[in-house]
Design a protein around this motif. Structure first.
Motif, PDB file in Angstrom:
ATOM      1  N   ASN A 122       0.825  -1.144   0.003  1.00 23.09           N
ATOM      2  CA  ASN A 122      -0.111  -0.047  -0.070  1.00 23.09           C
ATOM      3  C   ASN A 122       0.902   1.177   0.033  1.00 23.09           C
ATOM      4  O   ASN A 122       1.708   1.575   0.971  1.00 23.09           O
ATOM      5  CB  ASN A 122      -0.774  -0.136   1.316  1.00 23.09           C
ATOM      6  CG  ASN A 122      -2.036   1.215   1.176  1.00 23.09           C
ATOM      7  OD1 ASN A 122      -2.616   1.352   0.097  1.00 23.09           O
ATOM      8  ND2 ASN A 122      -1.955   1.887   2.176  1.00 23.09           N
ATOM      9  N   ASP A 123       0.495   2.143  -0.964  1.00 23.70           N
ATOM     10  CA  ASP A 123       1.377   3.274  -1.086  1.00 23.70           C
ATOM     11  C   ASP A 123       2.804   3.296  -1.305  1.00 23.70           C
ATOM     12  O   ASP A 123       3.538   4.077  -0.779  1.00 23.70           O
ATOM     13  CB  ASP A 123       0.863   4.222   0.364  1.00 23.70           C
ATOM     14  CG  ASP A 123      -0.435   4.650   0.149  1.00 23.70           C
ATOM     15  OD1 ASP A 123      -1.174   4.459  -0.649  1.00 23.70           O
ATOM     16  OD2 ASP A 123      -0.967   5.310   1.451  1.00 23.70           O
TER      17      ASP A 123
ATOM     18  N   THR B  59      -4.263   6.432 -10.603  1.00 25.40           N
ATOM     19  CA  THR B  59      -4.634   7.194  -9.169  1.00 25.40           C
ATOM     20  C   THR B  59      -5.209   8.437  -9.666  1.00 25.40           C
ATOM     21  O   THR B  59      -5.257   8.936 -10.763  1.00 25.40           O
ATOM     22  CB  THR B  59      -3.558   7.304  -8.344  1.00 25.40           C
ATOM     23  OG1 THR B  59      -2.333   8.293  -9.042  1.00 25.40           O
ATOM     24  CG2 THR B  59      -2.698   6.059  -7.748  1.00 25.40           C
TER      25      THR B  59
ATOM     26  N   ASP C 163     -10.725  12.671  -2.200  1.00 25.53           N
ATOM     27  CA  ASP C 163     -10.407  11.499  -1.711  1.00 25.53           C
ATOM     28  C   ASP C 163     -10.547  11.704  -0.179  1.00 25.53           C
ATOM     29  O   ASP C 163     -10.932  12.608   0.215  1.00 25.53           O
ATOM     30  CB  ASP C 163      -8.973  11.094  -2.021  1.00 25.53           C
ATOM     31  CG  ASP C 163      -8.455   9.677  -1.794  1.00 25.53           C
ATOM     32  OD1 ASP C 163      -9.496   8.884  -1.538  1.00 25.53           O
ATOM     33  OD2 ASP C 163      -7.235   9.315  -1.946  1.00 25.53           O
ATOM     34  N   ARG C 164     -10.300  10.642   0.277  1.00 23.59           N
ATOM     35  CA  ARG C 164     -10.382  10.601   2.106  1.00 23.59           C
ATOM     36  C   ARG C 164      -9.148  11.412   2.361  1.00 23.59           C
ATOM     37  O   ARG C 164      -8.067  11.500   2.127  1.00 23.59           O
ATOM     38  CB  ARG C 164     -10.405   9.179   2.343  1.00 23.59           C
ATOM     39  CG  ARG C 164     -11.377   8.082   2.150  1.00 23.59           C
ATOM     40  CD  ARG C 164     -10.903   6.723   2.434  1.00 23.59           C
ATOM     41  NE  ARG C 164     -10.176   6.191   1.629  1.00 23.59           N
ATOM     42  CZ  ARG C 164      -9.615   4.805   1.722  1.00 23.59           C
ATOM     43  NH1 ARG C 164      -9.890   4.021   2.760  1.00 23.59           N
ATOM     44  NH2 ARG C 164      -8.637   4.600   0.681  1.00 23.59           N
TER      45      ARG C 164
ATOM     46  N   LYS D 269      -5.867   9.787   3.344  1.00 23.19           N
ATOM     47  CA  LYS D 269      -4.817   9.553   2.238  1.00 23.19           C
ATOM     48  C   LYS D 269      -3.756  10.730   2.128  1.00 23.19           C
ATOM     49  O   LYS D 269      -4.071  11.673   2.002  1.00 23.19           O
ATOM     50  CB  LYS D 269      -5.689   9.122   1.052  1.00 23.19           C
ATOM     51  CG  LYS D 269      -6.562   7.933   1.253  1.00 23.19           C
ATOM     52  CD  LYS D 269      -5.600   6.522   1.545  1.00 23.19           C
ATOM     53  CE  LYS D 269      -4.889   6.240  -0.104  1.00 23.19           C
ATOM     54  NZ  LYS D 269      -4.229   5.076  -0.029  1.00 23.19           N
TER      55      LYS D 269
ATOM     56  N   ASP E 216      -1.516   9.783  -0.864  1.00 17.41           N
ATOM     57  CA  ASP E 216      -0.551   9.134  -1.987  1.00 17.41           C
ATOM     58  C   ASP E 216      -0.762   9.635  -3.383  1.00 17.41           C
ATOM     59  O   ASP E 216      -0.258   9.068  -4.355  1.00 17.41           O
ATOM     60  CB  ASP E 216      -1.074   7.610  -1.574  1.00 17.41           C
ATOM     61  CG  ASP E 216      -0.397   6.546  -2.725  1.00 17.41           C
ATOM     62  OD1 ASP E 216       1.127   6.640  -2.552  1.00 17.41           O
ATOM     63  OD2 ASP E 216      -0.764   5.842  -3.699  1.00 17.41           O
TER      64      ASP E 216
ATOM     65  N   ASN F  14      -4.658  14.398  -3.092  1.00 12.60           N
ATOM     66  CA  ASN F  14      -4.451  14.378  -1.571  1.00 12.60           C
ATOM     67  C   ASN F  14      -3.742  15.640  -1.254  1.00 12.60           C
ATOM     68  O   ASN F  14      -2.903  16.246  -2.102  1.00 12.60           O
ATOM     69  CB  ASN F  14      -3.658  13.190  -1.126  1.00 12.60           C
ATOM     70  CG  ASN F  14      -4.397  11.845  -1.401  1.00 12.60           C
ATOM     71  OD1 ASN F  14      -3.802  10.968  -1.641  1.00 12.60           O
ATOM     72  ND2 ASN F  14      -5.604  11.974  -1.068  1.00 12.60           N
TER      73      ASN F  14
ATOM     74  N   ARG G  23      -9.397   4.174  -6.643  1.00 14.34           N
ATOM     75  CA  ARG G  23     -10.731   4.189  -5.811  1.00 14.34           C
ATOM     76  C   ARG G  23     -11.519   3.149  -5.753  1.00 14.34           C
ATOM     77  O   ARG G  23     -11.806   2.869  -6.890  1.00 14.34           O
ATOM     78  CB  ARG G  23     -11.168   5.445  -5.637  1.00 14.34           C
ATOM     79  CG  ARG G  23     -10.211   6.721  -5.678  1.00 14.34           C
ATOM     80  CD  ARG G  23      -9.362   6.960  -3.823  1.00 14.34           C
ATOM     81  NE  ARG G  23      -8.464   5.846  -4.325  1.00 14.34           N
ATOM     82  CZ  ARG G  23      -7.980   5.659  -2.899  1.00 14.34           C
ATOM     83  NH1 ARG G  23      -8.427   6.104  -1.642  1.00 14.34           N
ATOM     84  NH2 ARG G  23      -6.969   4.731  -2.833  1.00 14.34           N
TER      85      ARG G  23
END
Length: 481
Positions: free
Chosen positions: A263-264, A354, A360-361, A364, A366, A370, A399
């Motif tokens: 992840n990331d 991406t 986005d959240r 996040k 990344d 963001n 996403r």
């Protein structure tokens, strides 16, 4: 005008069970004897070229009776597995031998050209990439991938088809699909994700595989070695629905974090004994993808697509934001701006692993939507607003929910594909009417259709459910002369 393959044509050539599972078509009658359990992938298609990815396997089929290691990675997972990768359910060990491709415009391959026989070994996981050239534009090609043992004993052939792009001056009339984010435990059907027969039923000219096509870090067993990393590719792409779809459609491939390492992920990282550099190498080994990771393709007069890389050139996520912090890197960014400005395509489409718009959240950090990459995100969106304000769109993966967003400050439009299954959907910050024209927390895929009539070109975006039902659509029209 050449007639495209219709859903009726597809059903004629493929038997469909009531439950949705696919039976091999008559053209694939010899596939059962083929030692190609992980299928064939045709990528990087232009009007005259293509890359055919092949792999020789020890058995004709995947190991369905292997040891099942179910579900997601647990925090207290043992440091080492009690079984070898080739004993795990879905494994498709490779085998030494030879491979070639026969291809032509006739279904019976009566006009076939042949590649040279190529030896394959464990050095490349028994894969080979065949670069085809001298193809005819806007033409359906049929192929048979043939393999033999090291002693020359033949196996059955695996057959398929793909279509080349129309020449740059030809009006663009076709459809393609975009997908992303497919978890192995979340496939929602033993034979593979429901989106694959749904996409194939639309007879797409190509499918963009837009990152996170496997999950090294989330899906058991965690890929802490190259052998386990390759297992993830074997078990995913030996699923019957994926084999059937990908042997019958051209593809373009993008990698993201989970199918590079974890992840990331960013360059220099590692997961157990498995490194980011090995993840980069294995992704290219397992896909028909050319160098560098960023590239552009023209599909007729009216469409040009750009595929960008968000892993190879990026800064670490935890660095302070500013002019030097980047996801794309200076060279890729300069290439993108130069080639987009030089293009005379009616429609210009960026397919990104991406988001560039989001939202986005908040937690996040990344991607370009963001706060941690605000500077480069603002730079790119402002450039798009100034240089391609009316005929440019972004399609993104990553996403796990579907959306059509319009950036409030710049007007840049983005379509999020959504996860490949309903079980994998989730994580959204919620519907935001300031940004969203559409927002849906379910799995599915995106189709994009180009049509031409009365000196007008129309681009039509459709979000689909996993079963193929249209759940949202948006279109735009521009003159072609």
């Amino acid at each position: 005008m050449k007639r495209s393959t219709t859903r009726r044509d597809f059903i004629k050539s493929t038997a469909v069970l009531a439950g949705g599972a696919l039976l091999p078509s008559a053209r694939a009658a010899d596939a059962a004897a083929a030692h190609q359990a992980t299928g064939v992938k045709v990528g990087e298609v232009t009007d005259t070229t293509a890359i055919v990815w092949t792999r020789l396997t020890a058995r004709p089929t995947r190991l369905n009776e292997g040891v099942v290691i179910p579900g997601k990675v647990k925090k207290n997972q043992p440091a080492a597995l009690a079984v070898a990768a080739h004993e795990i359910e879905g494994a498709c060990p490779g085998a030494d031998g030879r491979i070639r491709v026969r291809y032509g415009t006739r279904e019976d391959l009566g006009d076939a050209r042949e590649t040279a026989w190529m030896d394959v070994s464990a050095a490349t996981d028994h894969t080979h990439h065949f670069a085809l050239s001298g193809l005819k534009p806007d033409t359906a090609y049929h192929y048979a991938v043939e393999t033999t043992s090291p002693a020359g004993e033949p196996h059955g052939a695996l057959r398929g088809r793909f279509e080349t792009a129309p020449a740059p001056g030809t009006p663009s009339d076709f459809r393609f699909c975009v997908m992303t984010c497919q978890g192995y435990p979340d496939r929602d059907h033993a034979d593979g994700h429901p989106i694959y027969p749904s996409m194939l039923a639309l007879a797409p000219k190509f499918i963009s595989m837009t990152g996170d096509v496997i999950y090294y870090d989330n899906d058991e067993p965690r890929a802490k070695t190259p052998a386990l990393a390759r297992l993830h590719w074997e078990r995913m792409f030996s699923l019957p629905r994926l084999v059937e779809c990908l042997r019958n459609s051209a593809t373009y491939w993008l990698k993201d974090d989970h199918d590079t390492l974890d992840n990331d992920a960013s360059p220099g990282a590692k997961m157990g004994a498995f490194t980011f550099a090995e993840g980069q190498r294995i992704f290219r080994e397992q896909t028909p993808m050319s160098e560098p990771g960023y590239r552009t393709f023209r599909w007729g007069r009216d469409l040009q697509i750009w595929l960008t890389d968000g892993r190879d050139f990026r800064s670490r996520n935890n660095l302070p934001d500013g002019p030097e912090k980047t996801i794309w890197g200076a060279e890729q960014k300069a290439w993108f701006k130069k080639t987009v400005k030089a293009s005379d395509a009616t429609w210009k489409l960026l397919i990104s692993p991406t988001p560039l718009v989001g939202p986005d959240r908040a937690q996040k950090n990344d991607n370009h939507a963001n706060a941690g990459f605000t500077h480069e995100g603002d730079e790119l969106r402002a450039w798009m607003q100034a240089n391609v304000p009316d005929n440019f769109f972004v399609v993104c993966g990553d996403r796990h929910w579907q959306y059509h967003s319009v950036h409030p400050a710049t007007g840049v439009q983005e379509f999020s594909v959504g996860a490949a299954s309903d079980s994998h959907a989730g994580g959204t910050p919620g519907h935001d009417p300031e940004w969203h024209r559409f927002h849906r927390v379910k799995g599915g895929f995106l189709s994009v259709q180009l049509t031409t009539a009365n000196q007008q070109s129309r681009i039509h975006f459709r979000h689909h459910s996993v079963a193929g039902k249209v759940v949202y659509e948006f279109s735009a029209t521009r003159p072609t002369a």
